[in-house]
Design a protein around this motif. Structure first.
Motif, mmCIF file in Angstrom:
data_model
loop_
_atom_site.group_PDB
_atom_site.id
_atom_site.type_symbol
_atom_site.label_atom_id
_atom_site.label_comp_id
_atom_site.label_asym_id
_atom_site.label_seq_id
_atom_site.Cartn_x
_atom_site.Cartn_y
_atom_site.Cartn_z
ATOM 1 N N GLU A 150 0.853 -1.181 0.000
ATOM 2 C CA GLU A 150 0.000 0.000 0.000
ATOM 3 C C GLU A 150 0.893 1.236 0.000
ATOM 4 O O GLU A 150 2.088 1.171 0.281
ATOM 5 N N ARG A 151 0.321 2.364 -0.313
ATOM 6 C CA ARG A 151 1.121 3.582 -0.433
ATOM 7 C C ARG A 151 1.849 3.886 0.874
ATOM 8 O O ARG A 151 3.005 4.325 0.856
ATOM 9 N N ALA A 152 1.194 3.614 1.998
ATOM 10 C CA ALA A 152 1.812 3.884 3.295
ATOM 11 C C ALA A 152 2.958 2.925 3.602
ATOM 12 O O ALA A 152 3.764 3.188 4.503
ATOM 13 N N ASP A 155 8.031 3.863 2.081
ATOM 14 C CA ASP A 155 8.608 5.071 2.674
ATOM 15 C C ASP A 155 9.808 5.491 1.831
ATOM 16 O O ASP A 155 10.921 4.996 2.015
ATOM 17 N N LEU A 156 9.574 6.405 0.899
ATOM 18 C CA LEU A 156 10.645 6.819 -0.006
ATOM 19 C C LEU A 156 11.607 7.797 0.658
ATOM 20 O O LEU A 156 12.727 7.980 0.191
ATOM 21 N N LYS A 157 11.199 8.409 1.755
ATOM 22 C CA LYS A 157 12.089 9.315 2.485
ATOM 23 C C LYS A 157 13.151 8.512 3.227
ATOM 24 O O LYS A 157 14.342 8.826 3.181
ATOM 25 N N GLU A 158 12.725 7.453 3.912
ATOM 26 C CA GLU A 158 13.656 6.617 4.669
ATOM 27 C C GLU A 158 14.232 5.482 3.827
ATOM 28 O O GLU A 158 15.201 4.837 4.224
ATOM 29 N N GLY A 159 13.621 5.227 2.683
ATOM 30 C CA GLY A 159 14.094 4.141 1.822
ATOM 31 C C GLY A 159 13.767 2.762 2.365
ATOM 32 O O GLY A 159 14.629 1.884 2.401
ATOM 33 N N LEU A 160 12.510 2.569 2.771
ATOM 34 C CA LEU A 160 12.103 1.295 3.355
ATOM 35 C C LEU A 160 10.741 0.848 2.810
ATOM 36 O O LEU A 160 9.836 1.673 2.641
ATOM 37 N N LEU A 161 10.646 -0.447 2.552
ATOM 38 C CA LEU A 161 9.351 -1.061 2.262
ATOM 39 C C LEU A 161 8.905 -1.817 3.504
ATOM 40 O O LEU A 161 9.719 -2.505 4.129
ATOM 41 N N THR A 162 7.632 -1.728 3.833
ATOM 42 C CA THR A 162 7.074 -2.545 4.907
ATOM 43 C C THR A 162 6.229 -3.629 4.258
ATOM 44 O O THR A 162 5.174 -3.344 3.685
ATOM 45 N N VAL A 163 6.732 -4.852 4.321
ATOM 46 C CA VAL A 163 6.010 -5.990 3.749
ATOM 47 C C VAL A 163 5.188 -6.605 4.875
ATOM 48 O O VAL A 163 5.734 -7.126 5.843
ATOM 49 N N ARG A 164 3.869 -6.523 4.751
ATOM 50 C CA ARG A 164 2.979 -6.946 5.832
ATOM 51 C C ARG A 164 2.337 -8.303 5.536
ATOM 52 O O ARG A 164 1.900 -8.552 4.420
ATOM 53 N N TYR A 187 7.736 6.645 -10.454
ATOM 54 C CA TYR A 187 6.463 5.969 -10.730
ATOM 55 C C TYR A 187 5.321 6.634 -9.973
ATOM 56 O O TYR A 187 4.233 6.852 -10.531
ATOM 57 N N ALA A 188 5.552 6.959 -8.707
ATOM 58 C CA ALA A 188 4.490 7.568 -7.890
ATOM 59 C C ALA A 188 4.020 8.886 -8.501
ATOM 60 O O ALA A 188 2.815 9.188 -8.503
ATOM 61 N N PHE A 203 0.114 0.827 -3.881
ATOM 62 C CA PHE A 203 1.191 1.579 -4.521
ATOM 63 C C PHE A 203 1.198 1.322 -6.023
ATOM 64 O O PHE A 203 1.227 2.250 -6.825
ATOM 65 N N PHE A 204 1.196 0.048 -6.419
ATOM 66 C CA PHE A 204 1.116 -0.305 -7.833
ATOM 67 C C PHE A 204 -0.348 -0.531 -8.195
ATOM 68 O O PHE A 204 -1.030 -1.319 -7.530
ATOM 69 N N VAL A 205 -0.812 0.148 -9.212
ATOM 70 C CA VAL A 205 -2.242 0.075 -9.540
ATOM 71 C C VAL A 205 -2.443 -0.191 -11.026
ATOM 72 O O VAL A 205 -1.553 0.010 -11.855
ATOM 73 N N ALA A 206 -3.642 -0.640 -11.348
ATOM 74 C CA ALA A 206 -4.033 -0.867 -12.727
ATOM 75 C C ALA A 206 -4.353 0.471 -13.389
ATOM 76 O O ALA A 206 -4.295 1.525 -12.753
ATOM 77 N N GLU A 207 -4.697 0.418 -14.654
ATOM 78 C CA GLU A 207 -4.882 1.639 -15.459
ATOM 79 C C GLU A 207 -5.873 2.615 -14.838
ATOM 80 O O GLU A 207 -5.691 3.832 -14.905
#
Length: 308
Positions: A150-152, A155-164, A187-188, A203-207
């Motif tokens: 999800e977009r939240a 974190d592009l500021k800290e450079g981290l993905l949270t995989v839940r 991309y965003a 975060f990644f979405v269809a058309e």
């Protein structure tokens, strides 16, 4: 008398109460119970279990998995119906794990270039697949984890993905290289400019802003693979999206061997990063890749070398 249907409800409730997601297994077992009901069978037998597990006849890869599901359920039912037969392990030939395909840099570049050429020319679709496949290739995360972001979670500021809540119900943090952060930021911006307020939470979405679906992603990947020559038309096997993950693991391990890093000491870190529940799953890459086996053998030879 407890029916198989009610026994299944109890069994699934118990498994999920222990913390397992148990969704796909529940669907398969519901299908098995329907199979039993169609035959007016009230007691699980090995013969019936194998007959169901080997359906359809051309899907050998799923047979062992299906029978494993029934075996667990049968053990539960045996406490209620002593006549229940629990299928023993080894009845069906074991599933052979697919040999990982290690993409070359040129192949990945060709795939990402082909993704950018997807129609429509003024749409978001081509950028979505370009960045989606690129992210999986450089981080080694699973497809389900990437399209579930999800977009939240990014974190592009800290450079981290949270995989839940990934494959085994575990969550983890995945660090991003500065170049990956820049790519995702690009991309965003494209996504938000294209969709405006219509963009969903992923975060990644269809058309049109909806969530990506596994089947559509695999379909696009198959088309791109054939376009660049990774697969021939009509091939039922070949390089897969999941092989991006294999490439990441193999390249990481090869890098450690070449740098003379203590691989055994670092494996738990790689295992955690990949979201494996057991280091044993990460060790598999050592035996699956000949180049890694050679590196391990050379190091072992040096360790046991007799010095004068």
């Amino acid at each position: 008398m407890t029916t198989l249907r009610s026994a299944l409800e109890q069994y699934v409730s118990m498994r999920q109460g222990l913390g397992y997601k148990y969704q796909q297994q529940a669907r398969r077992l519901a299908n098995f119970v329907s199979f039993m009901e169609e035959r007016k069978a009230v007691t699980i037998t090995t013969k019936l279990a194998v007959a169901w597990a080997t359906l359809p006849p051309d899907r050998h890869a799923s047979w062992v998995l299906r029978l494993t599901d029934v075996r667990g359920f049968a053990r539960h039912v045996a406490n209620i119906d002593p006549g229940t037969e629990v299928p023993r392990a080894g009845i069906l030939p074991p599933l052979k794990r697919a040999k990982p395909y290690v993409y070359s840099d040129a192949e990945i570049e060709a795939l990402l270039k082909a993704a950018r050429a997807l129609p429509p020319a003024n749409g978001l679709r081509r950028w979505t697949y370009h960045y989606l496949f690129g992210l999986i290739a450089v981080t080694g995360i699973r497809l389900s984890e990437a399209i579930g972001l999800e977009r939240a979670d990014v974190d592009l500021k800290e450079g981290l993905l949270t995989v839940r809540e990934s494959k085994f119900g575990k969550s983890r943090l995945v660090p991003l290289h500065p170049t990956t952060r820049a790519a995702l930021r690009s991309y965003a911006k494209r996504r938000d400019a294209h969709l405006g307020s219509c963009c969903g939470t992923h975060f990644f979405v269809a058309e049109r802003g909806g969530r990506l679906r596994h089947q559509y992603v695999h379909r696009v990947f198959l088309c791109l693979s054939r376009e660049i020559g990774l697969r021939r038309p009509g091939d039922h096997s070949g390089p897969r999206i999941h092989d991006f993950r294999h490439r990441f693991a193999v390249r990481t391990l090869l890098g450690w061997y070449r740098e003379e890093t203590d691989v055994e000491q670092q494996l738990p870190a790689l295992s955690t990063y990949l979201g494996h529940t057991c280091v044993r799953d990460t060790y598999w890459y050592l035996s699956a890749c000949p180049e890694l086996m050679e590196g391990a053998a050379r190091r072992l030879d040096r360790r046991w070398e007799v010095k004068p």
